[in-house]
Design a protein around this motif. Structure first.
Motif, PDB file in Angstrom:
ATOM      1  N   TYR A  55       3.624 -17.044 -19.460  1.00 26.43           N
ATOM      2  CA  TYR A  55       3.495 -15.699 -18.491  1.00 26.43           C
ATOM      3  C   TYR A  55       5.227 -16.304 -18.814  1.00 26.43           C
ATOM      4  O   TYR A  55       6.621 -16.061 -18.623  1.00 26.43           O
ATOM      5  CB  TYR A  55       3.392 -15.999 -17.285  1.00 26.43           C
ATOM      6  N   SER A  61       9.305  -5.625  -6.968  1.00 27.46           N
ATOM      7  CA  SER A  61       8.376  -5.541  -8.222  1.00 27.46           C
ATOM      8  C   SER A  61       8.347  -4.893  -8.676  1.00 27.46           C
ATOM      9  O   SER A  61       8.007  -4.152  -8.962  1.00 27.46           O
ATOM     10  CB  SER A  61       6.598  -5.228  -6.657  1.00 27.46           C
ATOM     11  N   THR A  76       6.099  -5.115 -11.991  1.00 26.64           N
ATOM     12  CA  THR A  76       5.143  -3.880 -12.539  1.00 26.64           C
ATOM     13  C   THR A  76       5.281  -2.870 -11.906  1.00 26.64           C
ATOM     14  O   THR A  76       5.121  -1.829 -12.761  1.00 26.64           O
ATOM     15  CB  THR A  76       3.761  -4.190 -11.962  1.00 26.64           C
ATOM     16  N   VAL A  82       0.653  -4.761  -6.754  1.00 26.44           N
ATOM     17  CA  VAL A  82       1.087  -4.005  -7.204  1.00 26.44           C
ATOM     18  C   VAL A  82       0.799  -2.180  -6.582  1.00 26.44           C
ATOM     19  O   VAL A  82       2.339  -1.399  -6.368  1.00 26.44           O
ATOM     20  CB  VAL A  82       0.352  -3.300  -8.392  1.00 26.44           C
ATOM     21  N   ALA A 118      -5.411   0.090 -10.925  1.00 24.58           N
ATOM     22  CA  ALA A 118      -4.867  -1.046 -10.063  1.00 24.58           C
ATOM     23  C   ALA A 118      -5.380  -2.323  -9.607  1.00 24.58           C
ATOM     24  O   ALA A 118      -5.437  -2.594  -8.256  1.00 24.58           O
ATOM     25  CB  ALA A 118      -3.361  -1.024  -9.990  1.00 24.58           C
ATOM     26  N   VAL A 175      -3.438  -0.163 -14.807  1.00 27.78           N
ATOM     27  CA  VAL A 175      -2.618  -1.587 -15.050  1.00 27.78           C
ATOM     28  C   VAL A 175      -3.188  -2.514 -15.060  1.00 27.78           C
ATOM     29  O   VAL A 175      -2.868  -3.485 -15.209  1.00 27.78           O
ATOM     30  CB  VAL A 175      -1.826  -1.096 -13.484  1.00 27.78           C
ATOM     31  N   VAL A 224       1.242  -0.439 -19.575  1.00 31.14           N
ATOM     32  CA  VAL A 224       2.502  -0.751 -18.370  1.00 31.14           C
ATOM     33  C   VAL A 224       2.630  -2.793 -18.820  1.00 31.14           C
ATOM     34  O   VAL A 224       3.919  -3.032 -18.212  1.00 31.14           O
ATOM     35  CB  VAL A 224       1.881  -1.017 -17.171  1.00 31.14           C
ATOM     36  N   GLY A 225       2.206  -3.188 -18.948  1.00 33.35           N
ATOM     37  CA  GLY A 225       1.972  -4.522 -19.420  1.00 33.35           C
ATOM     38  C   GLY A 225       3.373  -5.289 -20.044  1.00 33.35           C
ATOM     39  O   GLY A 225       4.155  -6.255 -19.244  1.00 33.35           O
ATOM     40  N   THR A 261       6.585  -5.366 -17.332  1.00 27.23           N
ATOM     41  CA  THR A 261       6.519  -5.801 -16.470  1.00 27.23           C
ATOM     42  C   THR A 261       7.860  -6.877 -16.533  1.00 27.23           C
ATOM     43  O   THR A 261       8.893  -7.473 -15.793  1.00 27.23           O
ATOM     44  CB  THR A 261       5.508  -6.535 -16.639  1.00 27.23           C
TER      45      THR A 261
END
Ligand code: NAP
Length: 290
Positions: free
Chosen positions: A48, A138, A140, A169, A210, A231, A270-271, A274
């Motif tokens: 990440y 946030s 996401t 989330v 999620a 999610v 979605v990934g 972020t």
């Protein structure tokens, strides 16, 4: 059915940010600067943070990676957070979670100056979001709202059902969907003790899952014409892959997709959004418009 392409959208957003940075530099301004604190050598966290550093390069940001071994003390981390809070050359910073067990994560997060909290995790930013003040959201949930906007999916007055109530989330997503200045929807939040979950999901115009339960959302839970946002990213064993696993979403994509007006795939939905939202938050931090 329209497949929502989070990967292409994220690339476009990073290019928009890079253009903005070029304008700032051309006007004599300073490059936005994101710092990241990484503790230990957890594979997921390493990946990440490496992706965040790469995204900074793509956007023309300066980035600083501060590493500690697993045996770092809480005091050392708190001192570093304080130093970054006071460092005028750093616009925003993140502490990559999770932290080792002997460190009180909440204490570290709460020590971050909310004006530099580009993850949007501090109680001040969460509270500011809840009452509609400028804040860092946030990444996401912010990315999901951005996808809904860019695909012109109507949200005002629509019924949005969110399955999952996590702090990173589900809850911030509910705030974004609820508030007039964001999505202006009618919102229902579901969790593991919700009764009549199928019926509630079936009444959704926008269904956001999620939960981290592979293929949990099945065709009988989805109203024809709904928008479905997945999610979930759970690693499931897959011997056909070199890695030995693949990412599986919370939605049973093959049965649900034909019913939808729009749906996000996993991976590629979605990934990828972020990290681009973290970059947007850093640009916002650099503007210092509080
Ligand atoms: P989390 O903290 O584990 O929370 C899961 C939520 O789902 C909880 O509220 C839980 O309810 C609810 N839940 C679990 N089983 C359920 C069931 N059978 N029926 C209804 N609700 C149920 O999860 P999270 O951190 O929000 O993450 C959720 C998923 O999204 C994970 O797969 C994670 O990997 C993924 N994720 C992806 C991104 C991205 O960038 N793509 C970012 C963050 C998370 P209770 O509250 O009652 O326990």
């Amino acid at each position: 059915m329209i497949l929502i392409d989070g990967k292409a959208t994220a690339v476009a957003i990073k290019e928009e940010i890079a253009q903005e940075v070029r304008r700032i530099i051309a006007g004599g301004g300073k490059r936005p600067h994101l710092a990241a604190i990484l503790v230990g050598h957890d594979g997921g966290s390493e990946t990440y943070v490496a992706n965040k550093v790469k995204a900074c390069e793509e956007c023309g940001f300066e980035s600083t990676l501060i590493r500690y071994e697993d045996d770092v003390t809480e005091k050392e981390l708190l001192d570093k957070v304080q130093e970054l809070n006071e460092d005028d050359t750093v616009d925003g910073f993140i502490v990559q979670l999770p932290l080792p067990k002997h460190i009180n994560e909440q204490k570290i997060v709460e020590a971050i100056d909310y004006r530099k909290d580009v993850d949007g995790f501090t109680p001040i930013n969460v509270g500011r979001l809840a009452i509609g003040l400028p804040c860092f959201v946030s990444a996401t949930p912010k990315g999901i709202l951005e996808l809904l906007r860019r695909y012109n999916i109507p949200t005002s007055g629509k019924h949005c059902v969110i399955i999952g109530r996590s702090n990173i989330v589900g809850k911030p997503m509910a705030q974004l969907m609820l508030q007039k200045i964001y999505a202006d929807s009618t919102v229902t939040i579901c969790h593991s003790h919700t009764e009549n979950l199928k019926d509630i999901c079936h009444s959704a115009d926008i269904l956001i899952a999620a939960i981290g339960r592979p293929a949990f959302v099945t065709a009988d839970m989805v109203k024809p014409g709904a928008t479905v946002i997945d999610v979930g990213t759970t690693r499931v064993p897959d011997a056909s892959r070199k890695s030995g696993f693949r990412l599986q979403g919370d939605v049973d994509f093959d049965s649900v997709a034909p019913l939808c007006s729009h749906i996000t795939p996993v991976p590629g939905g979605v990934g990828p959004m972020t990290i681009s939202m973290l970059m947007q938050n850093t640009l916002l931090a650099a503007r210092k418009n509080w």
